[in-house]
Scaffold this active site. Structure first.
Site, PDB file in Angstrom:
ATOM      1  N   PRO A 107       0.839  -1.209   0.000  1.00  0.00           N
ATOM      2  CA  PRO A 107       0.000   0.000   0.000  1.00  0.00           C
ATOM      3  C   PRO A 107       0.878   1.266   0.000  1.00  0.00           C
ATOM      4  O   PRO A 107       1.908   1.301   0.672  1.00  0.00           O
ATOM      5  CB  PRO A 107      -0.788  -0.100   1.307  1.00  0.00           C
ATOM      6  N   GLY A 113       6.847   1.714   3.691  1.00  0.00           N
ATOM      7  CA  GLY A 113       8.100   1.819   2.937  1.00  0.00           C
ATOM      8  C   GLY A 113       7.966   1.510   1.459  1.00  0.00           C
ATOM      9  O   GLY A 113       8.920   1.017   0.842  1.00  0.00           O
ATOM     10  N   SER A 114       6.792   1.798   0.881  1.00  0.00           N
ATOM     11  CA  SER A 114       6.592   1.432  -0.530  1.00  0.00           C
ATOM     12  C   SER A 114       7.559   2.180  -1.445  1.00  0.00           C
ATOM     13  O   SER A 114       8.113   1.595  -2.378  1.00  0.00           O
ATOM     14  CB  SER A 114       5.140   1.653  -0.964  1.00  0.00           C
ATOM     15  N   SER A 115       7.800   3.473  -1.186  1.00  0.00           N
ATOM     16  CA  SER A 115       8.660   4.228  -2.110  1.00  0.00           C
ATOM     17  C   SER A 115      10.089   3.697  -2.084  1.00  0.00           C
ATOM     18  O   SER A 115      10.729   3.571  -3.131  1.00  0.00           O
ATOM     19  CB  SER A 115       8.622   5.724  -1.799  1.00  0.00           C
ATOM     20  N   ASP A 158      14.223   3.135   5.710  1.00  0.00           N
ATOM     21  CA  ASP A 158      13.391   2.435   4.719  1.00  0.00           C
ATOM     22  C   ASP A 158      14.222   1.810   3.597  1.00  0.00           C
ATOM     23  O   ASP A 158      14.062   0.618   3.303  1.00  0.00           O
ATOM     24  CB  ASP A 158      12.328   3.384   4.128  1.00  0.00           C
TER      25      ASP A 158
HETATM   26  C1  MEV Z   1       9.308   6.506   7.906  1.00  0.00           C
HETATM   27  O1  MEV Z   1       9.083   5.161   7.530  1.00  0.00           O
HETATM   28  C2  MEV Z   1       9.989   6.597   9.230  1.00  0.00           C
HETATM   29  C3  MEV Z   1      10.324   7.999   9.722  1.00  0.00           C
HETATM   30  O2  MEV Z   1      11.115   7.799  10.909  1.00  0.00           O
HETATM   31  C4  MEV Z   1      11.102   8.802   8.725  1.00  0.00           C
HETATM   32  C5  MEV Z   1      12.497   8.259   8.465  1.00  0.00           C
HETATM   33  O3  MEV Z   1      13.069   7.565   9.304  1.00  0.00           O
HETATM   34  O4  MEV Z   1      13.037   8.556   7.381  1.00  0.00           O
HETATM   35  C6  MEV Z   1       9.075   8.774  10.123  1.00  0.00           C
END
Ligand code: MEV
Length: 327
Positions: A107, A113-115, A158
């Site tokens: 999703p 973490g799709s991107s 990610d």
């Molecule tokens: C995003 O999946 C997690 C955050 O901590 C941002 C990041 O670590 O880049 C909100």
């Protein structure tokens, strides 16, 4: 003839947001993957298409020509992938035209973490197509650059998990260490369906931190302690402690202002159904929550989150990071 590569989605078990300021986080790759297919084109243009976003267009000498979807949205969402492709072309020392087709079961804009998974898969597919010797470290670096275009000041957690897979203890200055997790982690993921921007949520936390530096600093300290205890619980197979720590971690995230009504609704439903621990995962402001539960309660928690309106599923951890799919 093309090459297909794939990379996994992730859930952050502990430490999102705090990780942006150098604190540790624990992240887990899950059994949902993004796929990218790369093929050579006859001309020198780059054609990018995202099947699930219904966006497509050509990049040609700095110009963008939309083929599918809203032109502005297509350019913004495809630009990070174009940059990933260009980095691989630089490594290959070649200027060839490419067709890239992305197809993801993850999703979008939901905290999974799709991107990053898409960017890792694209980098690996183009690398394999052009016979570039790409280490996982190379794929990670390229996906991280793509993430910076997409999200502003990401921590790198990610792209690290989508490239390396498994369960990682991640910290910005020291990098990442695999955690040896033998236990099963029975996990329900509930998607609120509220799409949100990681960039906006990260900026929100930054302004709160500017306003209350001492208070946020002590929350950072608590978040660090939670992660350290959670590593022990993961190694020791202690699901109950993990659950308690998740709930404390969620309280901190709530305090940072990154939970919202849609998340709290699903979180309460999972709690009432007997989950051991529940929290939002990823950037928050919508997106997904996660719950862990004893195996005999898992279905009940799943049903409760679904009844509360979440698009919920049971997820399994996977050790497989980015990979080339058999042709
Ligand atoms: C995003 O999946 C997690 C955050 O901590 C941002 C990041 O670590 O880049 C909100």
């Amino acid at each position: 003839m093309g090459v297909v590569a794939s990379a996994p989605a992730k859930v952050i078990l502990f430490g999102e947001h705090f990780v942006v300021y150098g604190e540790p986080a624990i992240v887990l790759a899950i059994d949902k993957r993004a796929y990218a297919k790369a093929e050579i084109r006859e001309d020198k243009r780059l054609f990018l298409r995202s099947q699930n976003l219904n966006l497509a267009g050509f990049f040609d000498n700095g110009n963008f020509k939309v083929e599918e979807g809203n032109p502005k949205e297509a350019r913004i969402k495809l630009e990070p992938l174009k940059c990933a492709v260009e980095k691989v072309l630089e490594m290959a020392k070649e200027k060839v035209g490419l067709n890239i087709e992305v197809n993801s079961t993850v999703p979008v804009a939901a905290g999974l973490g799709s991107s990053a998974a898409v960017a890792s898969a694209v980098a690996a597919a183009v690398g394999a197509l052009l016979n570039v010797k790409m280490s996982r470290e190379n794929v990670f670096r390229i996906a991280f650059e793509a993430e910076k275009i997409m999200h502003g000041t990401p921590s790198g957690v990610d792209p690290a998990i989508s490239t390396f897979g498994g369960t990682l203890l991640f910290q910005m200055d020291t990098g990442f260490k695999p955690i040896d997790v033998k236990m099963d982690i029975p996990l329900v993921i509930g998607n609120t369906g509220v799409e949100r921007s990681t960039r906006v949520q990260v900026a929100k936390v930054r302004s709160l931190r500017d306003k209350y530096p001492q208070i946020i600093e002590s929350m950072m300290h608590t978040a660090r302690e939670i992660v350290l205890r959670a590593v022990e619980a993961l190694k020791g197979g202690d699901l109950e402690t993990l659950g308690e720590l998740m709930t404390i971690n969620h309280a901190l995230l709530y305090g940072l202002g990154v939970s919202d009504e849609s998340l709290e609704w699903l979180i309460n439903a999972a709690r009432k159904a007997g989950a051991l621990g529940v929290k939002l995962t990823g950037a928050g402001g919508g997106g997904c929550m996660i719950a862990i539960a004893n195996t005999d309660r898992l279905e009940k928690v799943l049903e409760a989150v679904q009844r509360a309106g979440g698009n919920a599923f049971i997820a399994r951890k996977t050790d497989e990071g980015v990979r080339i799919e058999p042709s």
